[in-house]
Design a protein around this motif. Sequence first.
Motif, mmCIF file in Angstrom:
data_model
loop_
_atom_site.group_PDB
_atom_site.id
_atom_site.type_symbol
_atom_site.label_atom_id
_atom_site.label_comp_id
_atom_site.label_asym_id
_atom_site.label_seq_id
_atom_site.Cartn_x
_atom_site.Cartn_y
_atom_site.Cartn_z
ATOM 1 N N ALA A 182 0.839 -1.199 0.000
ATOM 2 C CA ALA A 182 0.000 0.000 0.000
ATOM 3 C C ALA A 182 0.876 1.251 0.000
ATOM 4 C CB ALA A 182 -0.901 0.000 1.229
ATOM 5 N N LYS A 183 0.380 2.275 -0.665
ATOM 6 C CA LYS A 183 1.126 3.531 -0.729
ATOM 7 C C LYS A 183 1.141 4.191 0.645
ATOM 8 C CE LYS A 183 -0.074 4.440 -5.563
ATOM 9 N NZ LYS A 183 -0.737 5.387 -6.489
ATOM 10 N N PRO A 184 2.289 4.642 1.108
ATOM 11 C CA PRO A 184 2.352 5.278 2.434
ATOM 12 C C PRO A 184 1.648 6.635 2.417
ATOM 13 C CG PRO A 184 4.447 5.501 1.295
ATOM 14 C CD PRO A 184 3.607 4.594 0.440
ATOM 15 N N GLU A 185 0.973 6.944 3.529
ATOM 16 C CA GLU A 185 0.311 8.233 3.659
ATOM 17 C C GLU A 185 1.328 9.324 3.991
ATOM 18 O OE1 GLU A 185 -2.958 8.388 6.249
ATOM 19 O OE2 GLU A 185 -4.139 6.881 5.187
ATOM 20 N N SER A 186 1.058 10.501 3.473
ATOM 21 C CA SER A 186 1.927 11.634 3.767
ATOM 22 C C SER A 186 1.715 12.082 5.202
ATOM 23 C CB SER A 186 1.622 12.789 2.811
ATOM 24 O OG SER A 186 2.286 13.962 3.222
ATOM 25 N N LYS A 187 2.721 12.690 5.800
ATOM 26 C CA LYS A 187 2.613 13.226 7.148
ATOM 27 C C LYS A 187 1.896 14.569 7.166
ATOM 28 C CE LYS A 187 6.903 10.953 8.596
ATOM 29 N NZ LYS A 187 8.279 11.163 9.121
ATOM 30 N N VAL A 188 1.669 15.159 6.001
ATOM 31 C CA VAL A 188 0.986 16.445 5.905
ATOM 32 C C VAL A 188 -0.523 16.221 5.871
ATOM 33 C CG1 VAL A 188 0.679 18.526 4.523
ATOM 34 C CG2 VAL A 188 2.934 17.464 4.690
ATOM 35 N N LYS A 189 -1.254 16.954 6.703
ATOM 36 C CA LYS A 189 -2.711 16.853 6.766
ATOM 37 C C LYS A 189 -3.337 18.166 6.303
ATOM 38 C CE LYS A 189 -2.612 13.612 10.660
ATOM 39 N NZ LYS A 189 -3.023 13.392 12.066
ATOM 40 N N LEU A 190 -4.358 18.056 5.474
ATOM 41 C CA LEU A 190 -5.060 19.223 4.956
ATOM 42 C C LEU A 190 -6.532 19.102 5.326
ATOM 43 C CD1 LEU A 190 -5.009 21.818 3.222
ATOM 44 C CD2 LEU A 190 -5.489 20.356 1.230
ATOM 45 N N GLN A 191 -7.066 20.147 5.968
ATOM 46 C CA GLN A 191 -8.459 20.154 6.390
ATOM 47 C C GLN A 191 -9.108 21.489 6.041
ATOM 48 O OE1 GLN A 191 -9.126 18.092 10.393
ATOM 49 N NE2 GLN A 191 -7.022 18.792 10.615
ATOM 50 N N GLY A 192 -10.435 21.488 6.012
ATOM 51 C CA GLY A 192 -11.168 22.713 5.749
ATOM 52 C C GLY A 192 -12.393 22.803 6.633
ATOM 53 N N LEU A 193 -12.874 24.016 6.862
ATOM 54 C CA LEU A 193 -14.048 24.258 7.697
ATOM 55 C C LEU A 193 -14.874 25.390 7.095
ATOM 56 C CD1 LEU A 193 -15.726 24.128 10.398
ATOM 57 C CD2 LEU A 193 -14.127 25.829 11.288
ATOM 58 N N VAL A 194 -16.207 25.194 7.058
ATOM 59 C CA VAL A 194 -17.131 26.257 6.669
ATOM 60 C C VAL A 194 -18.189 26.360 7.752
ATOM 61 C CG1 VAL A 194 -18.845 27.029 5.001
ATOM 62 C CG2 VAL A 194 -16.747 25.933 4.203
ATOM 63 N N ASP A 195 -18.337 27.529 8.349
ATOM 64 C CA ASP A 195 -19.297 27.802 9.420
ATOM 65 C C ASP A 195 -20.204 28.942 8.944
ATOM 66 O OD1 ASP A 195 -20.660 28.782 11.624
ATOM 67 O OD2 ASP A 195 -18.876 29.111 12.854
ATOM 68 N N THR A 196 -21.434 28.612 8.590
ATOM 69 C CA THR A 196 -22.387 29.613 8.122
ATOM 70 C C THR A 196 -23.625 29.586 9.008
ATOM 71 O OG1 THR A 196 -23.643 30.397 6.197
ATOM 72 C CG2 THR A 196 -23.445 28.015 6.482
ATOM 73 N N TYR A 197 -24.358 30.689 9.094
ATOM 74 C CA TYR A 197 -25.451 30.768 10.057
ATOM 75 C C TYR A 197 -26.531 31.755 9.606
ATOM 76 C CZ TYR A 197 -23.737 35.354 11.498
ATOM 77 O OH TYR A 197 -23.364 36.674 11.494
ATOM 78 N N TYR A 198 -27.682 31.622 10.253
ATOM 79 C CA TYR A 198 -28.721 32.649 10.237
ATOM 80 C C TYR A 198 -29.081 32.930 11.691
ATOM 81 C CZ TYR A 198 -33.198 34.999 9.973
ATOM 82 O OH TYR A 198 -34.217 35.905 10.145
ATOM 83 N N ALA A 199 -29.121 34.192 12.080
ATOM 84 C CA ALA A 199 -29.443 34.562 13.452
ATOM 85 C C ALA A 199 -30.509 35.646 13.461
ATOM 86 C CB ALA A 199 -28.193 35.055 14.182
ATOM 87 N N TYR A 200 -31.445 35.537 14.394
ATOM 88 C CA TYR A 200 -32.469 36.566 14.578
ATOM 89 C C TYR A 200 -32.424 37.045 16.021
ATOM 90 C CZ TYR A 200 -36.786 39.176 14.187
ATOM 91 O OH TYR A 200 -37.706 40.191 14.167
ATOM 92 N N ASN A 201 -32.199 38.333 16.211
ATOM 93 C CA ASN A 201 -32.094 38.943 17.529
ATOM 94 C C ASN A 201 -33.423 39.619 17.851
ATOM 95 O OD1 ASN A 201 -31.509 40.445 19.810
ATOM 96 N ND2 ASN A 201 -29.559 41.219 19.032
ATOM 97 N N LEU A 202 -34.097 39.192 18.927
ATOM 98 C CA LEU A 202 -35.394 39.761 19.284
ATOM 99 C C LEU A 202 -35.293 41.228 19.688
ATOM 100 C CD1 LEU A 202 -36.986 36.787 21.266
ATOM 101 C CD2 LEU A 202 -37.266 37.418 18.864
#
Length: 286
Positions: free
Chosen positions: A61-81
């Motif tokens: 099996a091909k060895p995995e690289s030691k470098v890790k790549l990740q991503g994050l998306v945080d989206t929202y809707y908010a209503y303030n009374l």
Amino acid sequence: MRPCLRSRQPLALVVLALASLAVPARSGERAEPPEPGVVAGPAPGGESPTPAATSAAEPPAKPESKVKLQGLVDTYYAYNLNRPREGASFLPGTGTSAKRHNEFSLNLASIDLALDPQPVGVRLILAAGSGADVVHSAEPSGDGIGREVWRHIQQASVSYQTGWGRGLLLEAGIFPCHAGFEVFPSKDNWNYTRSWLGEFSPYYVSGVKGSYSFDGHWSAQLHLLNGWQTIGETNQSKTLGSQLAWAGKRLSLSFNTLLGREQPGNDQQWRAYGDRVLVYKLSAAL
């Protein structure tokens, strides 16, 4: 320093979506094929070898690289009374989540590149969104520093595993603050919005630190920092930080401190901060 003002916590109904993607990089190396001319001999007892025995061996099996790549998306809707006129639900310099009223918005989008310290490691997180803009609002302005310079940097640090003792780890650059229970990415907190204690204490710091594990439970950290949630320096003084922590299978606790003369342009007035964090997991699966 974020402004230490008092205000009512706005009542908001928040609908959010969090998505993260982890893509470990793969090495481009190919496995070497078996040597030519190698043919399986007769099976014991004079029987002819089976097709499986004569086929070429499966490549590793091909060895995995030691470098890790990740991503994050945080989206929202908010209503303030309270329905703020300007659309901002929090005081200036606060509101690192659900900042805007009655809007669909992007709180945080980030790309995370990590290399574990073996013995040298690197961590780079680039970020954008309303949360990233708010968290850098206290940056001092000047030549080569300021909000515009650092607004897209969430973390940028290099680490070195010295191998001394049980493993003294050194880290330098911009990294998350050790103090407090809540952290900057909402996905890692119990609630989407944060407490005032979290908003008025540092999410990140800039400087150097050393971390050491005494055994399987006890560990300690020592920090030398530019200041209180600033990458650029606000005066001629530095801040000292420390942590003493114990961790078990379900129970963990830590004592965290920050101490320094940290007022903009003031090297005389001291600021001291300390907290104790205790976490108990009701289930080992948590």
